[in-house]
Design a protein around this motif. Structure first.
Motif, PDB file in Angstrom:
ATOM      1  N   GLU A  84       0.773  -1.286  -0.075  1.00  0.00           N
ATOM      2  CA  GLU A  84       0.122   0.009   0.004  1.00  0.00           C
ATOM      3  C   GLU A  84       0.769   1.195  -0.002  1.00  0.00           C
ATOM      4  OE1 GLU A  84      -2.930   1.181   3.081  1.00  0.00           O
ATOM      5  OE2 GLU A  84      -3.424  -0.809   2.608  1.00  0.00           O
ATOM      6  N   LEU A  85       1.123   2.012  -1.125  1.00  0.00           N
ATOM      7  CA  LEU A  85       1.845   3.009  -1.403  1.00  0.00           C
ATOM      8  C   LEU A  85       0.902   4.158  -1.257  1.00  0.00           C
ATOM      9  CD1 LEU A  85       4.179   1.827  -4.115  1.00  0.00           C
ATOM     10  CD2 LEU A  85       4.766   2.118  -1.712  1.00  0.00           C
ATOM     11  N   LYS A  86       1.377   5.289  -0.414  1.00  0.00           N
ATOM     12  CA  LYS A  86       0.701   6.587  -0.425  1.00  0.00           C
ATOM     13  C   LYS A  86       1.351   7.764  -0.275  1.00  0.00           C
ATOM     14  CE  LYS A  86      -3.614   4.551   2.078  1.00  0.00           C
ATOM     15  NZ  LYS A  86      -4.282   4.711   3.239  1.00  0.00           N
ATOM     16  N   VAL A  87       0.589   8.922  -0.656  1.00  0.00           N
ATOM     17  CA  VAL A  87       1.188  10.355  -0.616  1.00  0.00           C
ATOM     18  C   VAL A  87       1.069  10.487   0.705  1.00  0.00           C
ATOM     19  CG1 VAL A  87       0.951  12.517  -1.060  1.00  0.00           C
ATOM     20  CG2 VAL A  87       0.628  10.727  -2.862  1.00  0.00           C
ATOM     21  N   ALA A  88       1.958  11.254   1.469  1.00  0.00           N
ATOM     22  CA  ALA A  88       1.988  11.862   2.838  1.00  0.00           C
ATOM     23  C   ALA A  88       2.766  13.232   2.814  1.00  0.00           C
ATOM     24  CB  ALA A  88       2.694  10.708   3.844  1.00  0.00           C
ATOM     25  N   LYS A  89       2.306  13.720   3.859  1.00  0.00           N
ATOM     26  CA  LYS A  89       2.934  15.211   4.093  1.00  0.00           C
ATOM     27  C   LYS A  89       3.886  15.193   5.724  1.00  0.00           C
ATOM     28  CE  LYS A  89       1.897  20.144   3.624  1.00  0.00           C
ATOM     29  NZ  LYS A  89       0.538  20.648   3.225  1.00  0.00           N
ATOM     30  N   VAL A  90       4.901  15.699   5.568  1.00  0.00           N
ATOM     31  CA  VAL A  90       5.863  15.871   6.475  1.00  0.00           C
ATOM     32  C   VAL A  90       5.302  16.845   7.335  1.00  0.00           C
ATOM     33  CG1 VAL A  90       8.237  16.019   7.524  1.00  0.00           C
ATOM     34  CG2 VAL A  90       7.915  14.937   5.220  1.00  0.00           C
ATOM     35  N   ILE A  91       5.062  16.696   8.573  1.00  0.00           N
ATOM     36  CA  ILE A  91       4.518  17.663   9.596  1.00  0.00           C
ATOM     37  C   ILE A  91       5.513  18.167  10.441  1.00  0.00           C
ATOM     38  CG2 ILE A  91       2.588  18.470  10.826  1.00  0.00           C
ATOM     39  CD1 ILE A  91       1.115  15.669  10.423  1.00  0.00           C
ATOM     40  N   GLU A  92       6.368  17.278  11.062  1.00  0.00           N
ATOM     41  CA  GLU A  92       7.307  17.562  12.081  1.00  0.00           C
ATOM     42  C   GLU A  92       8.667  16.476  11.695  1.00  0.00           C
ATOM     43  OE1 GLU A  92       6.425  16.726  16.277  1.00  0.00           O
ATOM     44  OE2 GLU A  92       4.525  18.094  15.889  1.00  0.00           O
ATOM     45  N   ALA A  93       9.749  17.038  12.165  1.00  0.00           N
ATOM     46  CA  ALA A  93      10.886  15.917  11.840  1.00  0.00           C
ATOM     47  C   ALA A  93      12.051  16.364  12.784  1.00  0.00           C
ATOM     48  CB  ALA A  93      11.379  16.352  10.311  1.00  0.00           C
ATOM     49  N   GLU A  94      12.597  15.515  13.169  1.00  0.00           N
ATOM     50  CA  GLU A  94      13.721  15.773  14.216  1.00  0.00           C
ATOM     51  C   GLU A  94      15.065  14.763  14.284  1.00  0.00           C
ATOM     52  OE1 GLU A  94      12.826  15.236  18.675  1.00  0.00           O
ATOM     53  OE2 GLU A  94      10.845  15.027  17.698  1.00  0.00           O
ATOM     54  N   LYS A  95      16.048  14.951  14.621  1.00  0.00           N
ATOM     55  CA  LYS A  95      16.922  13.870  14.583  1.00  0.00           C
ATOM     56  C   LYS A  95      16.830  12.938  15.595  1.00  0.00           C
ATOM     57  CE  LYS A  95      21.413  15.249  12.988  1.00  0.00           C
ATOM     58  NZ  LYS A  95      21.860  14.241  12.152  1.00  0.00           N
ATOM     59  N   ILE A  96      17.158  11.738  15.226  1.00  0.00           N
ATOM     60  CA  ILE A  96      17.269  10.715  16.734  1.00  0.00           C
ATOM     61  C   ILE A  96      18.602  10.842  17.367  1.00  0.00           C
ATOM     62  CG2 ILE A  96      17.311   8.318  17.340  1.00  0.00           C
ATOM     63  CD1 ILE A  96      14.682   7.897  15.186  1.00  0.00           C
ATOM     64  N   GLU A  97      18.643  11.196  18.571  1.00  0.00           N
ATOM     65  CA  GLU A  97      19.770  11.300  19.211  1.00  0.00           C
ATOM     66  C   GLU A  97      20.821  10.001  19.080  1.00  0.00           C
ATOM     67  OE1 GLU A  97      20.786  12.267  23.366  1.00  0.00           O
ATOM     68  OE2 GLU A  97      18.689  13.568  23.005  1.00  0.00           O
ATOM     69  N   LYS A  98      22.059  10.220  18.893  1.00  0.00           N
ATOM     70  CA  LYS A  98      23.108   9.052  18.829  1.00  0.00           C
ATOM     71  C   LYS A  98      23.202   8.506  17.531  1.00  0.00           C
ATOM     72  CE  LYS A  98      22.682   7.507  23.686  1.00  0.00           C
ATOM     73  NZ  LYS A  98      21.790   6.621  24.221  1.00  0.00           N
ATOM     74  N   ILE A 152       3.965  12.446  10.108  1.00  0.00           N
ATOM     75  CA  ILE A 152       3.309  12.395   8.835  1.00  0.00           C
ATOM     76  C   ILE A 152       2.030  12.591   8.705  1.00  0.00           C
ATOM     77  CG2 ILE A 152       5.489  11.426   7.617  1.00  0.00           C
ATOM     78  CD1 ILE A 152       4.133   9.093   7.264  1.00  0.00           C
ATOM     79  N   ASP A 153       1.426  13.173   7.768  1.00  0.00           N
ATOM     80  CA  ASP A 153      -0.225  13.233   7.780  1.00  0.00           C
ATOM     81  C   ASP A 153      -0.473  12.394   6.393  1.00  0.00           C
ATOM     82  OD1 ASP A 153      -2.692  13.820   7.070  1.00  0.00           O
ATOM     83  OD2 ASP A 153      -2.405  15.906   6.604  1.00  0.00           O
ATOM     84  N   LEU A 154      -1.168  11.390   6.551  1.00  0.00           N
ATOM     85  CA  LEU A 154      -1.595  10.586   5.729  1.00  0.00           C
ATOM     86  C   LEU A 154      -3.064  10.698   5.124  1.00  0.00           C
ATOM     87  CD1 LEU A 154      -0.400   6.756   6.461  1.00  0.00           C
ATOM     88  CD2 LEU A 154      -0.177   8.015   4.268  1.00  0.00           C
ATOM     89  N   GLY A 155      -3.538  11.758   5.385  1.00  0.00           N
ATOM     90  CA  GLY A 155      -4.872  12.081   4.788  1.00  0.00           C
ATOM     91  C   GLY A 155      -5.932  11.941   6.164  1.00  0.00           C
ATOM     92  N   ASP A 156      -6.052  10.654   6.126  1.00  0.00           N
ATOM     93  CA  ASP A 156      -7.338  10.286   7.314  1.00  0.00           C
ATOM     94  C   ASP A 156      -6.463  10.066   8.769  1.00  0.00           C
ATOM     95  OD1 ASP A 156      -6.130   7.898   6.276  1.00  0.00           O
ATOM     96  OD2 ASP A 156      -8.058   6.973   5.793  1.00  0.00           O
ATOM     97  N   GLU A 157      -5.311  10.029   8.644  1.00  0.00           N
ATOM     98  CA  GLU A 157      -4.560   9.739   9.904  1.00  0.00           C
ATOM     99  C   GLU A 157      -3.156  10.406  10.083  1.00  0.00           C
ATOM    100  OE1 GLU A 157      -3.042   5.877  10.590  1.00  0.00           O
ATOM    101  OE2 GLU A 157      -3.377   5.191   8.659  1.00  0.00           O
ATOM    102  N   LYS A 158      -2.503  10.326  11.388  1.00  0.00           N
ATOM    103  CA  LYS A 158      -1.369  11.029  11.560  1.00  0.00           C
ATOM    104  C   LYS A 158      -0.347   9.734  11.956  1.00  0.00           C
ATOM    105  CE  LYS A 158      -2.488  15.820  11.688  1.00  0.00           C
ATOM    106  NZ  LYS A 158      -3.517  15.538  10.847  1.00  0.00           N
ATOM    107  N   ARG A 159       0.742   9.837  11.691  1.00  0.00           N
ATOM    108  CA  ARG A 159       1.745   8.657  11.895  1.00  0.00           C
ATOM    109  C   ARG A 159       3.327   9.179  12.237  1.00  0.00           C
ATOM    110  NH1 ARG A 159       1.286   3.518   8.449  1.00  0.00           N
ATOM    111  NH2 ARG A 159      -0.922   3.410   8.284  1.00  0.00           N
TER     112      ARG A 159
END
Ligand code: ME8
Length: 639
Positions: free
Chosen positions: A543-557, A566-573
């Motif tokens: 299942e491939l879907k278009v998504a929009k990046v809402i927030e982004a941060e580095k993972i420490e270490k 990300i926003d997947l239209g009907d849900e955030k993930r």
């Protein structure tokens, strides 16, 4: 006291190709030896695995449009599924991409360096990609590899060297003092003259490709794949840690290899071990080549024998029997369908299968399915008992000296003697004569007891059918746990109720039908093999879907992982992506991306990821994000 542990290994197989009958062969031999030794009371450790680094694998992966580790994962799955179907009961399966192996291989390198045997130099010469072998100009006459005949490549690079030349004398002394180290004899002589011819220092690192274990402290070099691969035999036991496994099983009693890779095991490997101050294995046995229609098996000729069809049609026992009976261990042998079917019909269906059916049907008919009481002092009893003893002594000595075909031939001598014995003694006449009751009892007992013993003799080779024979004669034990005392004649108890099954142990094969069927099947197999394509239904599962990046941060270490909301239209993930070396978190916010939405959740560095974004992977794994054209909205399906 004799050391009752037995560590046996197979080569670790390259992951550039699917398993074929040659790989099956070495692994079956190792399993047969392991089973035999367990039966004789040894504490056995049996290792196999896969060799996943090196230029050969890197190139094969590239051709298939995969990363090396993706290809490795796929081929390893094939091996791991195949082995149990062939009754292979290994204790461990090592992959050279595993952390435990890498750690051990690096430790071995460091130990050899610490002992003054590794130096940095310049390497100029020829390289055979197919054999992963470094060659001198002299060896690579006409720019061809002397082993596989394929063209070699010119290479010149900075390289670490191992002082192999320093070990020439020590190796020759070792061969002299340990005549069993290289077997068989003719191969031993070849190795000795090779070493006498002079040993040059060995280049043990590469800078021309990346897919390998980085050299500690000089990471533009990767370890020569043979140093990496050979060390598997100790890394799997926990080296460099002094683990219980290592203390118990090293040095190995038997490294099984094909004749193609004897030099690596009989020259380089003992020299590496000497350098690291480790004990040397007891025996390296090089077996011969399975040929097809008298020629070498090769992909380009299209004559590679794959095990799947034979396994499905005839079962693992028959295939194992054929491999072990047909090849004189150490020599080359031709694989032909005719020879296979002839062994199956004559040795298994006729000789063995008929003996089982006749014996059990007579016990059913004449003694109501119960094993009768024999007269242990009668001539008949003594004759068969002595036959069993002779067979047992020879069987053991042939197994101990790795002459499997002879061990099996010996068992068949016993078996065929019993078939003749039935014809001569005519139980169907004895049953009509009341005076012969005792004699018939003894005849039936010695036949059933012989079956029990024969099953045990063939059990290392045919674990499935031998257990079935025990079940049929009502000897309700697990053959794999048979104590040594069961190797004696006279163990079966009278009164035991047999299970007279109607089906033949090995049904006869109709040769004409087989060839019709096999042709069709082989064509199908070839198609599958040459075809990496998937159906539209397979693709639709992703299942491939278009998504929009809402927030982004580095993972420490982590220098590469980013945590994205990300926003997947009907849900955030939340997903985790390995693109942090190239993309800054702040540049990603607001961007449209494509994700696999139905991936099972996974944790990366302890952070949960519920999907995977898509990016093209460049030369050095550099990511290039995929993005839809303007106007696409989060949640749109990509198909
Ligand atoms: O050499 N007949 O891996 P590999 C009999 N990764 N045996 C055969 C055969 C044939 N026609 N073809 C292959 C490598 N074999 C290295 C080994 S070990 C530290 C590294 C068997 O996948 C035989 O055992 O090319 C041979 O040695 C092995 O497969 C080679 O497997």
């Amino acid at each position: 006291m004799e050391n009752k542990t037995f560590y046996v290994t197979t080569p670790i197989y390259y992951v550039n190709d699917l398993p074929h009958i040659g790989h099956v062969y070495t692994t079956v031999v190792a399993d047969v030896v392991a089973r035999y030794k367990r039966l004789m009371g040894y504490d056995v450790y049996f290792l196999t695995g896969t060799d996943e680094h090196g230029l050969k694998v890197e190139k094969a992966a590239k051709e298939k449009g995969m990363s090396p580790i993706e290809l490795a994962d796929k081929v390893v799955e094939n091996y791991k599924q195949l082995w149990p179907k062939l009754y292979i009961k290994n204790n461990d399966f090592i992959r050279t991409t595993e952390e435990r192996h890498i750690k051990g291989a690096v430790a071995l390198f460091e130990k050899m360096k610490e002992n003054g045997d590794i130096y940095l130099g310049k390497y100029k010469g020829k390289y055979c990609v197919s054999c992963e072998a470094v060659l001198t100009e002299f060896q690579a006459k006409n720019n061809k590899c002397p082993d596989c005949g394929k063209p070699v490549e010119d290479v010149e690079e900075e390289s670490y060297f191992f002082k192999l030349s320093k070990y020439q004398k020590k190796l020759l002394e070792f061969y002299e003092q340990n005549p069993d180290f290289i077997q068989p004899e003719n191969r031993r002589n070849e190795v000795i003259s090779f070493v006498k011819g002079g040993l040059k220092d060995l280049s043990i690192s590469r800078t021309s490709f990346k897919w390998g274990i980085p050299i500690p402290g000089d990471e533009k070099h990767v370890m020569y794949v043979w140093l990496d691969a050979l060390s598997n035999y100790i890394t799997a036991l926990g080296y460099p840690e002094e683990t219980e496994l290592f203390k118990k099983y090293w040095p190995a009693k038997l490294h099984l290899v094909g004749k193609d890779i004897l030099r690596f095991h009989a020259v380089y490997w003992p020299a590496f071990l000497m350098s690291a101050g480790l004990p040397l294995p007891k025996t390296v046995f090089a077996h011969g080549w399975w040929l097809k229609d008298e020629g070498k098996m090769s992909k380009s000729v299209g004559n590679i024998v794959r095990p799947q069809y034979l396994l499905e049609q005839f079962g693992a026992d028959a295939l194992r029997y054929f491999l072990m009976r047909e090849m004189v261990f150490g020599n080359d042998c031709n694989f032909s369908d005719e020879a296979f079917l002839s062994r199956l019909n004559s040795d298994l269906a006729n000789d063995l299968g008929n003996l089982v059916s006749r014996t059990l049907s007579m016990i059913s008919k004449y003694r109501d399915g119960k094993i009768p009481e024999p007269d242990r002092n009668s001539e008949i009893y003594k004759e068969i008992e002595s036959l069993a003893k002779t067979c047992g002594v020879n069987w053991e000595s042939y197994f101990d000296t790795y002459q499997f075909h002879k061990a099996l031939a010996e068992v068949w001598t016993y078996l065929n003697h019993l078939n003749k014995f039935i014809v001569n003694v005519e139980p169907w006449q004895l049953v009509k004569d009341p005076e012969s009751t005792d004699k018939l009892d003894t005849v039936l007992y010695v036949l059933a007891e012989s079956l029990r013993l024969l099953a045990l003799y063939i059990s290392p080779v045919m674990p499935g059918k031998s257990q079935e024979i025990w079940n049929r004669i009502g000897f309700d034990r697990n053959i794999e746990e048979s104590p040594l005392s069961f190797l004696k004649f006279g163990v079966l108890e009278s009164g035991t109720k047999i299970n007279a099954v109607k089906e033949h142990l090995f049904p006869r094969i109709d040769v004409k039908e087989y060839f019709k069927d096999a042709d069709n099947q082989k064509q199908k197999e070839e198609k599958v093999e040459n075809d990496n394509r998937i159906s539209i239904e397979d693709f639709a599962k992703v299942e491939l879907k278009v998504a929009k990046v809402i927030e982004a941060e580095k993972i420490e270490k982590s220098n590469k992982l980013l945590k994205l909301q990300i926003d997947l239209g009907d849900e955030k993930r939340q997903i985790v992506a390995g693109i942090g070396k190239k993309y800054k978190p702040e540049d990603l916010v607001g961007r449209l991306i494509v994700v696999v939405a139905n991936l099972k959740p996974a944790k990366l560095m302890g952070v949960e990821s519920n999907g995977m974004l898509l990016a093209a992977s460049g030369e050095d794994g550099e990511p290039f994000l995929l993005a839809p054209e303007e106007g696409a909205k989060p949640g749109y399906r990509v198909k």
